[in-house]
Design a protein around this motif. Structure first.
Motif, PDB file in Angstrom:
ATOM      1  N   SER A   2      28.662  34.106  49.913  1.00 61.52           N
ATOM      2  CA  SER A   2      27.781  32.944  49.864  1.00 61.52           C
ATOM      3  C   SER A   2      26.356  33.406  49.630  1.00 61.52           C
ATOM      4  CB  SER A   2      27.834  32.179  51.186  1.00 61.52           C
ATOM      5  OG  SER A   2      29.141  31.750  51.462  1.00 61.52           O
ATOM      6  N   GLU A   3      25.606  32.580  48.949  1.00 64.86           N
ATOM      7  CA  GLU A   3      24.197  32.885  48.732  1.00 64.86           C
ATOM      8  C   GLU A   3      23.383  32.391  49.914  1.00 64.86           C
ATOM      9  OE1 GLU A   3      20.955  32.222  45.144  1.00 64.86           O
ATOM     10  OE2 GLU A   3      22.799  31.034  45.239  1.00 64.86           O
ATOM     11  N   LYS A  25      23.364  29.640  54.596  1.00 62.56           N
ATOM     12  CA  LYS A  25      24.291  30.580  53.968  1.00 62.56           C
ATOM     13  C   LYS A  25      25.678  30.068  54.306  1.00 62.56           C
ATOM     14  CE  LYS A  25      25.078  35.566  53.455  1.00 62.56           C
ATOM     15  NZ  LYS A  25      24.614  36.893  53.897  1.00 62.56           N
ATOM     16  N   GLY A  26      26.442  29.742  53.272  1.00 61.64           N
ATOM     17  CA  GLY A  26      27.745  29.145  53.533  1.00 61.64           C
ATOM     18  C   GLY A  26      27.561  27.871  54.319  1.00 61.64           C
ATOM     19  N   ASN A  27      28.298  27.748  55.412  1.00 59.28           N
ATOM     20  CA  ASN A  27      28.230  26.500  56.186  1.00 59.28           C
ATOM     21  C   ASN A  27      27.271  26.595  57.369  1.00 59.28           C
ATOM     22  OD1 ASN A  27      29.832  28.227  57.686  1.00 59.28           O
ATOM     23  ND2 ASN A  27      31.079  26.567  58.544  1.00 59.28           N
TER      24      ASN A  27
END
Lengths: 136, 136, 136
Positions: A2-3, A25-27
């Motif tokens: 993930s960015e 970042k991600g969730n």
């Protein structure tokens, strides 16, 4: 992979150092410690809402919400808020403001966890709040 | 099912209680509150870098970085740092040191979020920093 | 899409504001700041264990554990505890209590990370602890 992205609401003053008002970042979305600064005005120093705890608390909550929303989240996604007050005598009043604020937000999910402690803050600031959110 | 692993950099003194300098589980890495202790020397008590805020801040940041790296992460993975200072008058100087430090790190990702508050710390310590990282 | 659920152990007094004693979403569980209140008794105000640091610390740890367990987790899942004390002189005694407590828990996983700072708390409270857990 993930960015990691920085979140910077349009209403916010630039952070006073190399940190981001929020990162996602991600969730996972982390909101940096927000204080009760009014929306930034070009060429003017950051100014807290005032004169009292009520205005600062509501502006601080609005600033946290602005970061959440700019990051694609909402209060419903928040797992934890950390509330930093400068005066134990502000606890009851802050809770009353906090409760009314969240009643008005009409949350669909349960309220987040919270820790409240009493610390020093820069002159003129009565409250600081940060938040950790987990999305979807 | 991810394993939870303790992270103990070789440079670090043993924690003063039953906690880990860092833990990692899956893609989440939590760094415990680090202070400005110099690398551990066998048979000597922990000694903070000094004499001033600059040395302690840089050593503290180095200690956080050592935990991140021993856990397979870097500053680029950090979502949040919590900075605890003992004196509001140290804010501007700490920010200047913090900014220069991170400029020199050459981060590829945006700066993490941050909360700074003013608390009490054990005698001789001026700063403590912990960090939450999300990898990959 | 994971659901966010509130965690409310049967032993706990209602939170003094719109927050949850714990929340879980997916594999992340956040425990709100717990203090040393004895199990709630209908019609009586919250009362801290006492009279000393030992009783409050053990009750606070029991209260954190109650939230973890009500959320399907255990101390083994905890990544981070944040310990808030009111007095630097309590550090050594708290550590001794903390160590003995965790030895008795018989953890299978490494100890969590931890940050300890010294703050103000409401009158009569000597310690507050919150925790972040990552399950599975």
């Amino acid at each position: 992979m993930s960015e990691k992205t920085a979140i910077t609401p349009a209403t916010h003053t630039a952070p006073p150092a190399k940190f981001s008002h929020g990162v996602r970042k991600g969730n996972i979305l982390q909101v940096a410690g927000q204080v009760g600064f009014l929306p930034a005005v070009e060429g003017q120093p950051p100014t807290p809402a005032g004169p009292a705890l009520r205005e600062q608390t509501l502006q601080t909550l609005a600033n946290v919400k602005a970061v959440l929303e700019a990051g694609g989240a909402s209060w419903d996604d928040v797992m934890m808020t950390r509330v930093y007050l400068t005066d134990v005598d502000h606890f009851a009043e802050m809770n009353a403001i906090y409760n009314t604020y969240f009643e008005e937000q009409g949350l669909k999910e349960p309220a987040s966890a919270r820790t409240t402690v009493y610390v020093g803050l820069p002159k003129g600031l009565l409250i600081e709040i940060d938040a950790l959110a987990v999305l979807g």
